[in-house]
Design a protein around this motif. Structure first.
Motif, PDB file in Angstrom:
ATOM      1  N   ILE A 207       5.908-100.223  15.062  1.00  0.00           N
ATOM      2  CA  ILE A 207       6.426-100.003  13.852  1.00  0.00           C
ATOM      3  C   ILE A 207       7.792 -99.147  14.163  1.00  0.00           C
ATOM      4  O   ILE A 207       9.079 -99.289  13.694  1.00  0.00           O
ATOM      5  N   SER A 208       7.558 -97.987  14.905  1.00  0.00           N
ATOM      6  CA  SER A 208       8.634 -97.057  15.373  1.00  0.00           C
ATOM      7  C   SER A 208       9.796 -97.816  15.853  1.00  0.00           C
ATOM      8  O   SER A 208      10.993 -97.707  15.601  1.00  0.00           O
ATOM      9  N   GLN A 209       9.414 -98.554  17.039  1.00  0.00           N
ATOM     10  CA  GLN A 209      10.484 -99.252  17.854  1.00  0.00           C
ATOM     11  C   GLN A 209      11.081-100.366  16.885  1.00  0.00           C
ATOM     12  O   GLN A 209      12.593-100.545  16.943  1.00  0.00           O
ATOM     13  N   LEU A 210      10.443-101.057  15.740  1.00  0.00           N
ATOM     14  CA  LEU A 210      11.137-101.778  14.894  1.00  0.00           C
ATOM     15  C   LEU A 210      12.277-101.034  13.862  1.00  0.00           C
ATOM     16  O   LEU A 210      13.093-101.537  13.689  1.00  0.00           O
ATOM     17  N   LEU A 211      11.934 -99.854  13.375  1.00  0.00           N
ATOM     18  CA  LEU A 211      12.984 -99.085  12.689  1.00  0.00           C
ATOM     19  C   LEU A 211      13.953 -98.682  13.681  1.00  0.00           C
ATOM     20  O   LEU A 211      15.045 -98.878  12.992  1.00  0.00           O
ATOM     21  N   ILE A 212      13.936 -98.407  14.930  1.00  0.00           N
ATOM     22  CA  ILE A 212      15.118 -98.199  15.625  1.00  0.00           C
ATOM     23  C   ILE A 212      15.879 -99.616  15.877  1.00  0.00           C
ATOM     24  O   ILE A 212      17.167 -99.761  15.893  1.00  0.00           O
ATOM     25  N   ASP A 213      15.083-100.802  16.114  1.00  0.00           N
ATOM     26  CA  ASP A 213      15.876-101.864  16.267  1.00  0.00           C
ATOM     27  C   ASP A 213      16.480-102.497  14.909  1.00  0.00           C
ATOM     28  O   ASP A 213      17.818-102.757  15.029  1.00  0.00           O
ATOM     29  N   ILE A 214      16.033-102.050  13.862  1.00  0.00           N
ATOM     30  CA  ILE A 214      16.524-102.432  12.647  1.00  0.00           C
ATOM     31  C   ILE A 214      17.953-101.682  12.283  1.00  0.00           C
ATOM     32  O   ILE A 214      18.902-101.938  11.999  1.00  0.00           O
ATOM     33  N   ASN A 215      17.857-100.270  12.710  1.00  0.00           N
ATOM     34  CA  ASN A 215      19.136 -99.301  12.599  1.00  0.00           C
ATOM     35  C   ASN A 215      20.107 -99.866  13.619  1.00  0.00           C
ATOM     36  O   ASN A 215      21.354-100.063  13.156  1.00  0.00           O
ATOM     37  N   ALA A 216      19.837-100.450  14.756  1.00  0.00           N
ATOM     38  CA  ALA A 216      20.793-100.919  15.804  1.00  0.00           C
ATOM     39  C   ALA A 216      21.433-102.283  15.019  1.00  0.00           C
ATOM     40  O   ALA A 216      22.621-102.509  15.318  1.00  0.00           O
ATOM     41  N   GLU A 217      20.528-103.009  14.340  1.00  0.00           N
ATOM     42  CA  GLU A 217      20.991-104.343  13.867  1.00  0.00           C
ATOM     43  C   GLU A 217      21.789-104.030  12.734  1.00  0.00           C
ATOM     44  O   GLU A 217      22.899-104.951  12.519  1.00  0.00           O
ATOM     45  N   ILE A 218      21.289-103.662  11.619  1.00  0.00           N
ATOM     46  CA  ILE A 218      22.130-103.421  10.527  1.00  0.00           C
ATOM     47  C   ILE A 218      22.778-102.021  10.124  1.00  0.00           C
ATOM     48  O   ILE A 218      23.347-102.028   9.046  1.00  0.00           O
TER      49      ILE A 218
END
Length: 415
Positions: free
Chosen positions: A179-190
């Motif tokens: 979940i933590s990785q997902l939040l970082i990836d989302i921040n990078a994406e949008i």
């Protein structure tokens, strides 16, 4: 890109019970933030105030130019479309399947047809690891699965602001890491602005760009993660280490007798149960997965840190410089490291005094500010600015003697 959230002088009470007072902070646009604090300090209340579910007695919350404390119900409805919210308990509709729960914001706020909705919902379901469970009711799954479904629902509109109330609660350590990785990836994406309320110290140390802490009805501090993680404040150090010896007690207000007894135990060498990690070190931040875009927030954040670094305590300055050097060294040594690290290593940053350099490049070079008065010597590991005696032609860097280019300033000093 996410929008800035500016909070000024916010005070909230329930009847005669004051929750927190005069809270002021700014969530920078597009950056990841975390809010820490002992249980019962009003962190969840703070999140609900940011989206207008609770009304404060004083203060303002400016989002995209609108003060939601003073705006009309219609304006608040429009502002809420900017948000994706993961509530502490998931807050799912018990009579709806997970699929319908996740699809609800799309049906409520968009005109997408059901084929488009299904594509988006199933993409988010897979993203949070719930493929195959979309037809189940919330009562038929575990608390951790409900939390992940709540996160999927928070993401379906690609929000500009994402609020996460304890995203790790009910999750095992492995799912928490995902979940933590997902939040970082989302921040990078949008490039969304993200605020995470958490008690998880590992999340606090490795995920956010900025960290704040609530204690005894006040905001103890808020700013770049590097500042809080190297703080000497007793309450911050105790919370990060998870130790019972310190200002925080079983009840928030630790009385003098208990504090004195614990101080005596600590002096006698009795352990307080906390971790022995060295909190003078800024450990690496989680980076986006290799297939993700460059996280622009990390570049903006480093510039913010460099703007204030000279005003920080010596220990914090040393830890931050070591952290920056380590990040750029990892980027230079391995092509597998995050594109964000590589971008930061190659980015031109503005330094105090007006100096701009291509930081931590592989070639040593001397550059000057626009006015020509300041010279910077750049090495693969750090940037050094100083005045030297006229006969200086070497300098000690990290216990090594290095040859340097010596230049003469207009005032006669040499560097």
């Amino acid at each position: 890109m996410g929008v800035e959230v500016a909070v000024e002088g916010l005070t909230k009470s329930f009847g005669s019970q004051n929750i927190w007072r005069d809270v002021s902070l700014t969530l920078p646009a597009g950056e990841v933030n975390a809010l820490l604090g002992p249980s019962g300090t009003g962190k969840s209340v703070f999140l609900k105030t940011l989206i207008g579910l609770l009304h404060p007695e004083q203060g303002s919350v400016i989002i995209d130019g609108t003060d939601i404390v003073q705006c009309s119900a219609k304006e608040l409805y429009e502002i809420r479309k900017l948000f994706g919210v993961l509530f502490q308990d998931g807050a799912l509709f018990g009579s709806m399947t997970l699929y319908d729960n996740i699809a609800f914001p799309l049906r409520e706020h968009t005109k997408k047809n059901e084929d488009e909705i299904r594509r988006i919902v199933m993409d988010k379901v897979e993203l949070v690891g719930l493929a195959g469970a979309e037809d189940k009711l919330p009562g038929e799954i575990s608390g951790g699965m409900r939390k992940r479904a709540g996160l999927a629902r928070a993401l379906v509109l690609d929000p500009e602001i994402i609020l996460c109330d304890e995203p790790d609660s009910g999750l095992d350590p492995v799912r928490t890491a995902y979940i933590s990785q997902l939040l970082i990836d989302i921040n990078a994406e949008i490039d969304a602005t993200i605020l995470i309320v958490t008690h998880n110290i590992n999340i606090a140390r490795t995920i956010p760009d900025n960290i704040g802490m609530l204690f005894r009805k006040e905001l103890v501090m808020f700013g770049p993660r590097e500042v809080l993680l190297t703080s000497d404040q007793p309450v911050v150090k105790q919370f990060l280490s998870g130790d019972r010896f310190g200002p925080i007690g079983m009840s928030e207000e630790k009385d003098e007798a208990v504090a004195a007894a614990e101080a005596a135990m600590q002096a006698a060498g009795i352990a307080g149960g906390g971790t022995k990690d060295d909190f003078s070190e800024v450990i690496p931040q989680v980076q986006p997965n290799p297939d993700m875009p460059v996280r622009q927030a990390a570049i903006r954040h480093r510039q913010n840190v460099l703007n204030i670094i000279n005003d920080l305590p010596a220990g914090a300055q040393a830890a931050i410089r070591a952290s920056i050097a380590d990040e750029d060294r990892r980027a230079a040594e391995s092509p597998e490291h995050s594109a964000t690290l590589v971008a930061m290593a190659n980015h031109q940053f503005d330094y105090p005094g007006g100096v701009a350099v291509d930081q931590y490049g592989t070639d040593t070079e001397v550059v000057s500010s626009a006015g020509g008065a300041t010279e910077v010597i750049e090495t693969p590991t750090q940037v050094i600015t100083a005045d030297y005696e006229a006969d200086t032609d070497t300098i000690v860097i990290d216990d090594r003697t290095e040859e340097v280019t010596t230049v003469t300033r207009e005032d006669g000093t040499r560097e």
